[in-house]
Design a protein around this motif. Sequence first.
Motif, PDB file in Angstrom:
ATOM      1  N   ASP A 116      69.549  -6.010  87.851  1.00 15.69           N
ATOM      2  CA  ASP A 116      70.555  -6.170  86.798  1.00 15.69           C
ATOM      3  C   ASP A 116      71.153  -7.564  86.886  1.00 15.69           C
ATOM      4  OD1 ASP A 116      72.632  -5.983  84.968  1.00 15.69           O
ATOM      5  OD2 ASP A 116      73.182  -3.953  85.548  1.00 15.69           O
ATOM      6  N   SER A 117      71.089  -8.306  85.792  1.00 12.15           N
ATOM      7  CA  SER A 117      71.631  -9.665  85.757  1.00 12.15           C
ATOM      8  C   SER A 117      73.119  -9.684  85.438  1.00 12.15           C
ATOM      9  CB  SER A 117      70.882 -10.500  84.707  1.00 12.15           C
ATOM     10  OG  SER A 117      71.045  -9.933  83.414  1.00 12.15           O
ATOM     11  N   LEU A 118      73.735  -8.496  85.376  1.00 20.12           N
ATOM     12  CA  LEU A 118      75.163  -8.408  85.074  1.00 20.12           C
ATOM     13  C   LEU A 118      75.776  -7.321  85.961  1.00 20.12           C
ATOM     14  CD1 LEU A 118      77.133  -9.804  83.083  1.00 20.12           C
ATOM     15  CD2 LEU A 118      76.854  -7.823  81.589  1.00 20.12           C
ATOM     16  N   GLU A 119      76.023  -7.674  87.221  1.00 13.57           N
ATOM     17  CA  GLU A 119      76.523  -6.698  88.183  1.00 13.57           C
ATOM     18  C   GLU A 119      77.864  -6.110  87.773  1.00 13.57           C
ATOM     19  OE1 GLU A 119      76.660  -8.568  91.966  1.00 13.57           O
ATOM     20  OE2 GLU A 119      74.482  -8.544  92.260  1.00 13.57           O
ATOM     21  N   MET A 120      78.665  -6.880  87.032  1.00 10.51           N
ATOM     22  CA  MET A 120      79.971  -6.392  86.624  1.00 10.51           C
ATOM     23  C   MET A 120      79.860  -5.191  85.685  1.00 10.51           C
ATOM     24  SD  MET A 120      81.030  -9.500  84.034  1.00 10.51           S
ATOM     25  CE  MET A 120      82.681  -8.875  83.800  1.00 10.51           C
ATOM     26  N   ALA A 121      78.651  -4.946  85.157  1.00 16.10           N
ATOM     27  CA  ALA A 121      78.431  -3.772  84.311  1.00 16.10           C
ATOM     28  C   ALA A 121      78.185  -2.514  85.134  1.00 16.10           C
ATOM     29  CB  ALA A 121      77.245  -4.014  83.383  1.00 16.10           C
ATOM     30  N   ASN A 122      78.111  -2.667  86.475  1.00  6.97           N
ATOM     31  CA  ASN A 122      77.912  -1.552  87.400  1.00  6.97           C
ATOM     32  C   ASN A 122      76.583  -0.844  87.155  1.00  6.97           C
ATOM     33  OD1 ASN A 122      78.207   0.448  89.320  1.00  6.97           O
ATOM     34  ND2 ASN A 122      79.542   1.720  88.039  1.00  6.97           N
ATOM     35  N   PRO A 123      75.467  -1.418  87.632  1.00  5.56           N
ATOM     36  CA  PRO A 123      74.153  -0.810  87.404  1.00  5.56           C
ATOM     37  C   PRO A 123      74.027   0.604  87.962  1.00  5.56           C
ATOM     38  CG  PRO A 123      74.038  -2.555  89.065  1.00  5.56           C
ATOM     39  CD  PRO A 123      75.379  -2.662  88.420  1.00  5.56           C
ATOM     40  N   LEU A 160      67.154   4.356  95.728  1.00  2.00           N
ATOM     41  CA  LEU A 160      67.358   3.483  94.574  1.00  2.00           C
ATOM     42  C   LEU A 160      68.068   2.236  95.080  1.00  2.00           C
ATOM     43  CD1 LEU A 160      67.277   2.868  91.534  1.00  2.00           C
ATOM     44  CD2 LEU A 160      69.473   4.050  91.319  1.00  2.00           C
ATOM     45  N   LEU A 161      67.349   1.128  95.117  1.00  2.00           N
ATOM     46  CA  LEU A 161      67.862  -0.120  95.678  1.00  2.00           C
ATOM     47  C   LEU A 161      68.280  -1.069  94.557  1.00  2.00           C
ATOM     48  CD1 LEU A 161      65.020  -0.642  98.323  1.00  2.00           C
ATOM     49  CD2 LEU A 161      67.192   0.574  98.632  1.00  2.00           C
ATOM     50  N   VAL A 162      69.415  -1.725  94.743  1.00  2.00           N
ATOM     51  CA  VAL A 162      69.919  -2.672  93.744  1.00  2.00           C
ATOM     52  C   VAL A 162      70.088  -4.034  94.423  1.00  2.00           C
ATOM     53  CG1 VAL A 162      71.699  -3.168  92.032  1.00  2.00           C
ATOM     54  CG2 VAL A 162      71.152  -0.785  92.608  1.00  2.00           C
ATOM     55  N   PRO A 163      69.040  -4.857  94.424  1.00  2.00           N
ATOM     56  CA  PRO A 163      69.125  -6.165  95.086  1.00  2.00           C
ATOM     57  C   PRO A 163      70.062  -7.114  94.351  1.00  2.00           C
ATOM     58  CG  PRO A 163      67.077  -5.984  93.862  1.00  2.00           C
ATOM     59  CD  PRO A 163      67.723  -4.629  93.807  1.00  2.00           C
ATOM     60  N   LYS A 164      70.581  -8.094  95.086  1.00  2.00           N
ATOM     61  CA  LYS A 164      71.468  -9.104  94.516  1.00  2.00           C
ATOM     62  C   LYS A 164      70.621 -10.210  93.895  1.00  2.00           C
ATOM     63  CE  LYS A 164      75.270  -7.200  96.127  1.00  2.00           C
ATOM     64  NZ  LYS A 164      76.342  -6.659  95.246  1.00  2.00           N
ATOM     65  N   VAL A 165      70.459 -10.163  92.590  1.00  2.00           N
ATOM     66  CA  VAL A 165      69.611 -11.125  91.888  1.00  2.00           C
ATOM     67  C   VAL A 165      70.474 -12.118  91.114  1.00  2.00           C
ATOM     68  CG1 VAL A 165      67.681  -9.517  91.713  1.00  2.00           C
ATOM     69  CG2 VAL A 165      69.434  -9.539  89.922  1.00  2.00           C
ATOM     70  N   PRO A 166      69.878 -13.226  90.619  1.00  2.00           N
ATOM     71  CA  PRO A 166      70.652 -14.190  89.825  1.00  2.00           C
ATOM     72  C   PRO A 166      71.354 -13.515  88.653  1.00  2.00           C
ATOM     73  CG  PRO A 166      68.532 -15.118  90.413  1.00  2.00           C
ATOM     74  CD  PRO A 166      68.486 -13.679  90.838  1.00  2.00           C
ATOM     75  N   GLN A 167      72.538 -14.013  88.342  1.00  2.00           N
ATOM     76  CA  GLN A 167      73.374 -13.396  87.316  1.00  2.00           C
ATOM     77  C   GLN A 167      73.457 -14.252  86.058  1.00  2.00           C
ATOM     78  OE1 GLN A 167      75.254 -10.093  87.990  1.00  2.00           O
ATOM     79  NE2 GLN A 167      73.270 -10.351  89.003  1.00  2.00           N
ATOM     80  N   GLN A 168      73.446 -13.591  84.922  1.00  2.00           N
ATOM     81  CA  GLN A 168      73.562 -14.286  83.648  1.00  2.00           C
ATOM     82  C   GLN A 168      74.974 -14.820  83.469  1.00  2.00           C
ATOM     83  OE1 GLN A 168      72.849 -10.374  81.594  1.00  2.00           O
ATOM     84  NE2 GLN A 168      74.258 -11.240  80.081  1.00  2.00           N
ATOM     85  N   LYS A 169      75.087 -15.905  82.721  1.00  2.00           N
ATOM     86  CA  LYS A 169      76.391 -16.490  82.429  1.00  2.00           C
ATOM     87  C   LYS A 169      76.586 -16.630  80.930  1.00  2.00           C
ATOM     88  CE  LYS A 169      76.864 -18.904  86.821  1.00  2.00           C
ATOM     89  NZ  LYS A 169      77.087 -20.204  87.506  1.00  2.00           N
TER      90      LYS A 169
END
Length: 290
Positions: free
Chosen positions: A190-197, A229-238
């Motif tokens: 998820d490129s938008l972690e603030m959306a809470n994947p 279910l793994l949620v890696p820390k990926v680059p985030q959209q701006k």
Amino acid sequence: MNSRNHERETDSRCVCKLVYSRRRKKTEIMKEVIEIDPEVDFANQEGEIDSRHVDAIGTVDSIFPFNSKSIPRRPRTKCKRKSKGNEALSRSKEKLNSQVFDNYLVKIWKSFSEDRKMSFAYLDSLWFSLYRNPSSKDKVLSWINKERIFTKAYVFVPIVCWGHWNLLIFCHFGENLRSVTESRCMLLLDSLEMANPRRLEPEIRRFVRDIYKAGDRPETKHLISQIPLLVPKVPQQKDGTECGNFVLYFIKLFLELAPDKFSMEGYPYFMKKDWFTFEELDRFCESLTH
């Protein structure tokens, strides 16, 4: 809110949503992100979805469990390219609807050799959304069953919900029950972690359980519920419209870099905050239009 500043439409087929216009002064009605035409006969579909009837748009301007205006906006770099002797500003990335997304995904898929693609598969970008609709759930499961995903090491499942794109990846779902390598898992990028994947996890697990059931697999409900279910820390959209492009780039890079055998010991592999730069993403998006 002053009733003169907005209008409401009533439509039994969709849910009305209020979203702010670009000037943030007036509001307009936005229909449900996934709108299914009641005239579509899913019983007669042959494993494909007609984009004239069903569409999805990847943008965070629709309803989200947070204020989309809080998303930081990155300044557009004025990258120039030559075109017939003239220099022109590169086209700004636009929000992707499901038809454009699928066209780009096919282009990415064709760029890899058959040998490399042998261990991979991908599902239609609307299947997860259609699965959530009771009237099309069984049909979607039958389509997935025909894809023989249990013979693949990795399966890409693009997800668009609430106007936002995510990428779900099934890893080694056909792994032998006696395997001790613990490689069977799910990745949610998820490129938008603030959306809470993680908000998608209950529906994802129901989806996976039904896929195993439709495939007449021997796995028990308990075993399926234990798949990580793994949620890696990926680059985030701006930017509020980039999520679809991020998912496409995730797929391309994963196809290039994924190990033959996924292992918990090697996790998160290349899927890190510094996986790629915005400049690399911009070049990738530009290449899709040529």
